[in-house]
Motif scaffolding. Structure first.
Motif, PDB file in Angstrom:
ATOM      1  N   GLU A 243     -60.662 -52.197  46.909  1.00 33.11           N
ATOM      2  CA  GLU A 243     -61.642 -53.142  47.460  1.00 33.11           C
ATOM      3  C   GLU A 243     -61.639 -53.068  48.976  1.00 33.11           C
ATOM      4  O   GLU A 243     -62.675 -53.149  49.633  1.00 33.11           O
ATOM      5  N   MET A 244     -60.443 -52.916  49.542  1.00 37.67           N
ATOM      6  CA  MET A 244     -60.348 -52.857  50.994  1.00 37.67           C
ATOM      7  C   MET A 244     -60.987 -51.580  51.534  1.00 37.67           C
ATOM      8  O   MET A 244     -61.657 -51.600  52.571  1.00 37.67           O
ATOM      9  N   ALA A 245     -60.783 -50.479  50.819  1.00 37.93           N
ATOM     10  CA  ALA A 245     -61.397 -49.213  51.254  1.00 37.93           C
ATOM     11  C   ALA A 245     -62.924 -49.333  51.216  1.00 37.93           C
ATOM     12  O   ALA A 245     -63.630 -48.759  52.033  1.00 37.93           O
ATOM     13  N   GLU A 246     -63.407 -50.111  50.263  1.00 45.68           N
ATOM     14  CA  GLU A 246     -64.864 -50.255  50.090  1.00 45.68           C
ATOM     15  C   GLU A 246     -65.451 -51.233  51.111  1.00 45.68           C
ATOM     16  O   GLU A 246     -66.457 -50.954  51.735  1.00 45.68           O
ATOM     17  N   TYR A 247     -64.787 -52.376  51.293  1.00 44.30           N
ATOM     18  CA  TYR A 247     -65.406 -53.460  52.067  1.00 44.30           C
ATOM     19  C   TYR A 247     -64.604 -53.900  53.290  1.00 44.30           C
ATOM     20  O   TYR A 247     -65.046 -54.770  54.029  1.00 44.30           O
ATOM     21  N   GLY A 248     -63.395 -53.366  53.472  1.00 42.78           N
ATOM     22  CA  GLY A 248     -62.539 -53.833  54.569  1.00 42.78           C
ATOM     23  C   GLY A 248     -63.124 -53.482  55.932  1.00 42.78           C
ATOM     24  O   GLY A 248     -64.017 -52.639  56.043  1.00 42.78           O
ATOM     25  N   GLU A 249     -62.590 -54.111  56.963  1.00 48.29           N
ATOM     26  CA  GLU A 249     -63.158 -53.954  58.304  1.00 48.29           C
ATOM     27  C   GLU A 249     -62.769 -52.633  58.967  1.00 48.29           C
ATOM     28  O   GLU A 249     -63.600 -51.944  59.515  1.00 48.29           O
TER      29      GLU A 249
ATOM     30  N   ALA B 191     -57.572 -48.392  54.636  1.00 49.03           N
ATOM     31  CA  ALA B 191     -57.104 -49.439  53.719  1.00 49.03           C
ATOM     32  C   ALA B 191     -55.583 -49.378  53.668  1.00 49.03           C
ATOM     33  O   ALA B 191     -55.010 -48.435  53.142  1.00 49.03           O
ATOM     34  N   GLU B 192     -54.952 -50.380  54.259  1.00 51.16           N
ATOM     35  CA  GLU B 192     -53.494 -50.440  54.335  1.00 51.16           C
ATOM     36  C   GLU B 192     -53.055 -51.865  54.054  1.00 51.16           C
ATOM     37  O   GLU B 192     -53.596 -52.808  54.632  1.00 51.16           O
ATOM     38  N   LEU B 193     -52.072 -52.027  53.196  1.00 46.80           N
ATOM     39  CA  LEU B 193     -51.584 -53.368  52.853  1.00 46.80           C
ATOM     40  C   LEU B 193     -50.071 -53.405  52.950  1.00 46.80           C
ATOM     41  O   LEU B 193     -49.390 -52.531  52.397  1.00 46.80           O
ATOM     42  N   ASP B 194     -49.556 -54.416  53.631  1.00 43.14           N
ATOM     43  CA  ASP B 194     -48.105 -54.626  53.697  1.00 43.14           C
ATOM     44  C   ASP B 194     -47.651 -55.442  52.498  1.00 43.14           C
ATOM     45  O   ASP B 194     -48.328 -56.399  52.103  1.00 43.14           O
ATOM     46  N   TYR B 195     -46.517 -55.096  51.938  1.00 43.49           N
ATOM     47  CA  TYR B 195     -45.895 -55.928  50.907  1.00 43.49           C
ATOM     48  C   TYR B 195     -45.218 -57.101  51.608  1.00 43.49           C
ATOM     49  O   TYR B 195     -44.414 -56.889  52.526  1.00 43.49           O
ATOM     50  N   VAL B 196     -45.571 -58.325  51.178  1.00 44.89           N
ATOM     51  CA  VAL B 196     -45.002 -59.508  51.842  1.00 44.89           C
ATOM     52  C   VAL B 196     -44.399 -60.472  50.834  1.00 44.89           C
ATOM     53  O   VAL B 196     -44.755 -60.488  49.653  1.00 44.89           O
ATOM     54  N   ASN B 197     -43.497 -61.278  51.333  1.00 46.18           N
ATOM     55  CA  ASN B 197     -42.918 -62.392  50.588  1.00 46.18           C
ATOM     56  C   ASN B 197     -44.038 -63.426  50.398  1.00 46.18           C
ATOM     57  O   ASN B 197     -44.610 -63.895  51.382  1.00 46.18           O
ATOM     58  N   PRO B 198     -44.394 -63.775  49.140  1.00 48.17           N
ATOM     59  CA  PRO B 198     -45.565 -64.646  48.935  1.00 48.17           C
ATOM     60  C   PRO B 198     -45.355 -66.071  49.422  1.00 48.17           C
ATOM     61  O   PRO B 198     -46.323 -66.817  49.559  1.00 48.17           O
ATOM     62  N   GLU B 199     -44.120 -66.475  49.692  1.00 45.00           N
ATOM     63  CA  GLU B 199     -43.872 -67.811  50.226  1.00 45.00           C
ATOM     64  C   GLU B 199     -44.002 -67.853  51.739  1.00 45.00           C
ATOM     65  O   GLU B 199     -44.497 -68.820  52.295  1.00 45.00           O
ATOM     66  N   THR B 200     -43.519 -66.817  52.401  1.00 44.12           N
ATOM     67  CA  THR B 200     -43.436 -66.874  53.864  1.00 44.12           C
ATOM     68  C   THR B 200     -44.445 -65.954  54.552  1.00 44.12           C
ATOM     69  O   THR B 200     -44.676 -66.084  55.749  1.00 44.12           O
TER      70      THR B 200
END
Ligand code: GTQ
Length: 344
Positions: free
Chosen positions: A231-237, A241-250
């Motif tokens: 989705e990011m490759a299609e519509y991202g700014e 398209a790159e995504l970091d793995y993050v702790n969902p709480e912090t």
């Protein structure tokens, strides 16, 4: 700025003998070894491990060495700059390919370094971390944070192979690396937190009722990562398209020292990131292409792994559509306050 520092040889022999006897040495001949001008001078060299080359060796280890005699049946990816047997792929990152055969289990232990698994091949493998059973499907990223009990099992019918990434070299350097062995863990009878508390990105258990654990979610299913990247490759700014793995709480990095970034390259796409002070390993989940690391061409295919030292000049060109996970030590460098990017 002093360019030419004095050498050891120009000092009189009796003085050199006197220093050695007193257990001291002059800094100035060694100064540039530890404080080079402008940028580090890494020992690490770019490495490339073709999965097709390592896979048969790993399967053979399955015949030669029972898991009981190995504890962990792993072939270590040694940094070419340090040579065969080096227990590190970059300055701070250890990588190994681990094999588990159907019905086998790797005993429980906990250790000071943190580990991450990226599943390369096979279904039915799982890791139990602190009583939570984490299924392992190809591309899944599974955390075993330092200090947490973990054992591995396999309920499928074909070999399972995954890539281990540990911050082991740091702990060895700090003389802080050790393990404690234990019994196989009882497993809680429920899906892991990625399918319960953190099933939906953007939603977390209400803070009025729950107290978050330090590592609330330890499995990042690949199917979600790939869908998000597409989705990011299609519509991202941005162009990438790159995504970091993050702790969902912090929202912070998933582990204290190692970071993970998933990247999608469209067929034919070329990317040339800035020079980064972090060292990196790239694991190819799918696809193929060519990367240049400090001028050296690395032609990669599915399930391959390659590395880049700190401040490397890196560019990637995808042949076909490709998905890579970058394993890096930016979280450590951020904490130490020196992470840096330089425009090329
Ligand atoms: O699976 O716990 O590659 O303890 C090296 C050390 C894997 C593991 C490695 C380990 C493990």
């Amino acid at each position: 700025m002093s360019e030419q520092l004095g050498t050891l040889e120009e000092l009189p022999q009796d003085y050199r003998d006197g220093m050695a006897k007193a257990g001291v040495a002059p800094l100035w001949p060694m100064m540039r070894n530890v404080l080079p001008h402008g940028a580090p001078n890494p020992q690490t060299k770019a490495g490339h491990w073709s999965f097709d080359a390592v896979r048969p060796l790993l399967l053979r280890a399955g015949e030669l060495t029972p898991v009981e005699k190995a504890e962990r049946r792993v072939l270590v990816l040694s940094d070419p700059g340090r040579g065969t047997g080096a227990m590190q792929a970059t300055s701070s990152i250890y990588l190994g390919l681990q094999l588990l055969l159907p019905g086998e289990s790797a005993p429980a232990h906990k250790h000071t370094p943190s580990a991450v698994r990226i599943v390369v091949e096979g279904e039915g493998g799982f890791t139990v971390v602190d009583g939570e059973k984490l299924p392992m499907l190809p591309g899944d990223l599974v955390l075993t944070p330092g200090g947490e009990w973990h054992d591995h099992g396999h309920e499928g019918s074909e070999p399972v192979i995954w890539l281990d990434a540990l911050d082991l070299p740091l702990f060895v350097y700090l003389e802080g690396s050790y393990a404690i062995e234990g019994e196989l863990q009882a497993q809680r009878n429920r899906p892991d937190a990625s399918d319960v508390e953190y099933l939906a990105s953007g939603l977390a258990p209400s803070r009025s009722t729950a107290r978050a654990r330090r590592y609330p979610m330890m499995r990042y299913p690949w199917a979600r990562t790939e869908a998000a990247l597409r989705e990011m490759a299609e519509y991202g700014e941005g162009p990438l398209a790159e995504l970091d793995y993050v702790n969902p709480e912090t929202g912070e990095d998933v582990l204290p020292t190692m970071g993970f970034t998933a990247m999608m390259l469209k067929a034919g796409q070329v990317v040339s990131p800035p020079l980064r002070s972090a060292s990196a390993a790239f694991h190819v989940v799918k696809g193929s292409g060519v990367s240049r690391v400090n001028g050296e061409a690395i032609t990669w295919g599915p399930k391959d792994t390659f590395t880049a030292p700190v401040f490397a000049d890196i560019s990637h060109e995808a042949g076909e559509e490709a998905f890579l996970v970058r394993i890096h030590d930016r979280p450590l460098q951020d904490k130490l306050g020196y992470y840096e990017e330089r425009a090329k």
